[in-house]
Write an enzyme that holds these catalytic residues in place. Sequence first.
Site, PDB file in Angstrom:
ATOM      1  N   HIS A   3      -6.236  -5.913  -1.843  1.00 10.11           N
ATOM      2  CA  HIS A   3      -5.404  -4.829  -1.513  1.00 10.11           C
ATOM      3  C   HIS A   3      -4.110  -5.468  -0.573  1.00 10.11           C
ATOM      4  O   HIS A   3      -4.590  -5.638   0.521  1.00 10.11           O
ATOM      5  CB  HIS A   3      -5.813  -3.685  -0.863  1.00 10.11           C
ATOM      6  CG  HIS A   3      -5.305  -2.445  -0.599  1.00 10.11           C
ATOM      7  ND1 HIS A   3      -4.447  -1.567  -1.887  1.00 10.11           N
ATOM      8  CD2 HIS A   3      -4.718  -1.770   0.379  1.00 10.11           C
ATOM      9  CE1 HIS A   3      -3.958  -0.644  -1.199  1.00 10.11           C
ATOM     10  NE2 HIS A   3      -3.953  -0.746  -0.032  1.00 10.11           N
ATOM     11  N   SER A  19       0.665  -1.030   0.106  1.00 10.64           N
ATOM     12  CA  SER A  19      -0.019   0.082   0.097  1.00 10.64           C
ATOM     13  C   SER A  19       0.773   1.136  -0.164  1.00 10.64           C
ATOM     14  O   SER A  19       1.549   1.395  -0.896  1.00 10.64           O
ATOM     15  CB  SER A  19      -1.132  -0.139   1.124  1.00 10.64           C
ATOM     16  OG  SER A  19      -2.050   0.996   1.088  1.00 10.64           O
ATOM     17  N   ASP A  46      -8.016  -2.717  -7.480  1.00 10.88           N
ATOM     18  CA  ASP A  46      -7.458  -2.517  -6.243  1.00 10.88           C
ATOM     19  C   ASP A  46      -8.528  -2.305  -5.257  1.00 10.88           C
ATOM     20  O   ASP A  46      -9.213  -0.999  -5.644  1.00 10.88           O
ATOM     21  CB  ASP A  46      -6.265  -1.691  -6.261  1.00 10.88           C
ATOM     22  CG  ASP A  46      -5.635  -1.531  -4.845  1.00 10.88           C
ATOM     23  OD1 ASP A  46      -6.076  -0.669  -4.053  1.00 10.88           O
ATOM     24  OD2 ASP A  46      -4.548  -2.157  -4.653  1.00 10.88           O
TER      25      ASP A  46
END
Length: 387
Positions: free
Chosen positions: A332, A169, A265
């Site tokens: 994600h 991330s 995502d």
Amino acid sequence: MMRVCIVLMSLLSLLSIEAYEVGLTFLDSAVAQGAVCLDGSAPAYHMDKGFGAGIDNWLVFFEGGGWCNNVTNCLARRDTRLGSSKKMLTTETFSGMFHNKPKYNPDFYDWNRIKVRYCDGASFTGDVEAVDPKTNLHFRGARIFRAVIEDLLAKGMKNAKNAMLAGCSAGGLTSILQCDNFRSLLPATTKVKCLSDAGFFINAKTIIGTSHIEGFYADVVRTHGSAKVLSPACTAKMSPGLCFFPQNMVEYIKTPIFLINAAYDSWQVKNILAPGVADRKGTWRECKLDITKCSSAQLNILQGYRQEFLKALTGFGNSPSRGMFINSCYSHCQTGTQETWLRNDSPLLSNTTIAKAVGDWYYERGTFQKIDCPYPCDKTCHNRVFE
């Protein structure tokens, strides 16, 4: 009742095998260099030491957790675990790419595995000297990055045979933005590569056509003084805020790099494509929580987003030193948990797990650059359902 207890115990023992806890190390020596979290506290990381043949191999992984783009947002983070090491949990679960058993992590299990906690709010890029006494906010992410690497070098990384900068991330963005910098801080003899998990955030418009993420990133870079850390080749051509987007600077990265990303995502769908400010009536709420709840019109928009994502990847090129695993899951971050990294039911591309794709690429047993067919064709996906 007895049977229920046995089932529960066997589930718990399975979880304990698939994951284990690692303690927190505070880098108190960094405070004197001003390499501190938003609240001025010391940075911190979790480290599980390498052993056997992996004693001189290092995985340095940066945690994610979004960004703060102005004083108000950064104040809201300052007194949480994303702004202060005083609020961090003292242990972290190591699983997936961090596991210390070959069954769960065949290529990296015996490496030194470090997870750096995220507490600066700008993907470890900020460096502002001034601290406003009214807010006591420290924008010092780039200093944290350097202090952590220097500390690890002193702990043996200066003798590294292999090293990988990775992250998920906002930490996956760190591994893109800081990739060549990491390479420059390690010995020339070290084999250095970078890995970004769910860090390829794209500059896409919202469902109502506004440039929400572009404005947000510009504010992050301005607030944190990130421009001097970003790629000079990129900032010579466009505004620093645009160089926070991987699609605009990835072509300038010289170090080998691997991208793991879902084309749908879940963070990007929720925060770039359909953020609350663009969906005031909440018509996307159910769809954002669970992709199976999306209407056909919403799925059409998601297919368009995937196309935009793939277009943004074109600058990545097809050099064999670059790898990618772009699946069509609604997820994600896929490296840090066992179920998506390597398990009997893990996501596959070309019949290959993420763990094998990354290992083959790192050790040059083969190249890997695969893009999945569109949703819902991939039956191996672990699609996230959010509460």
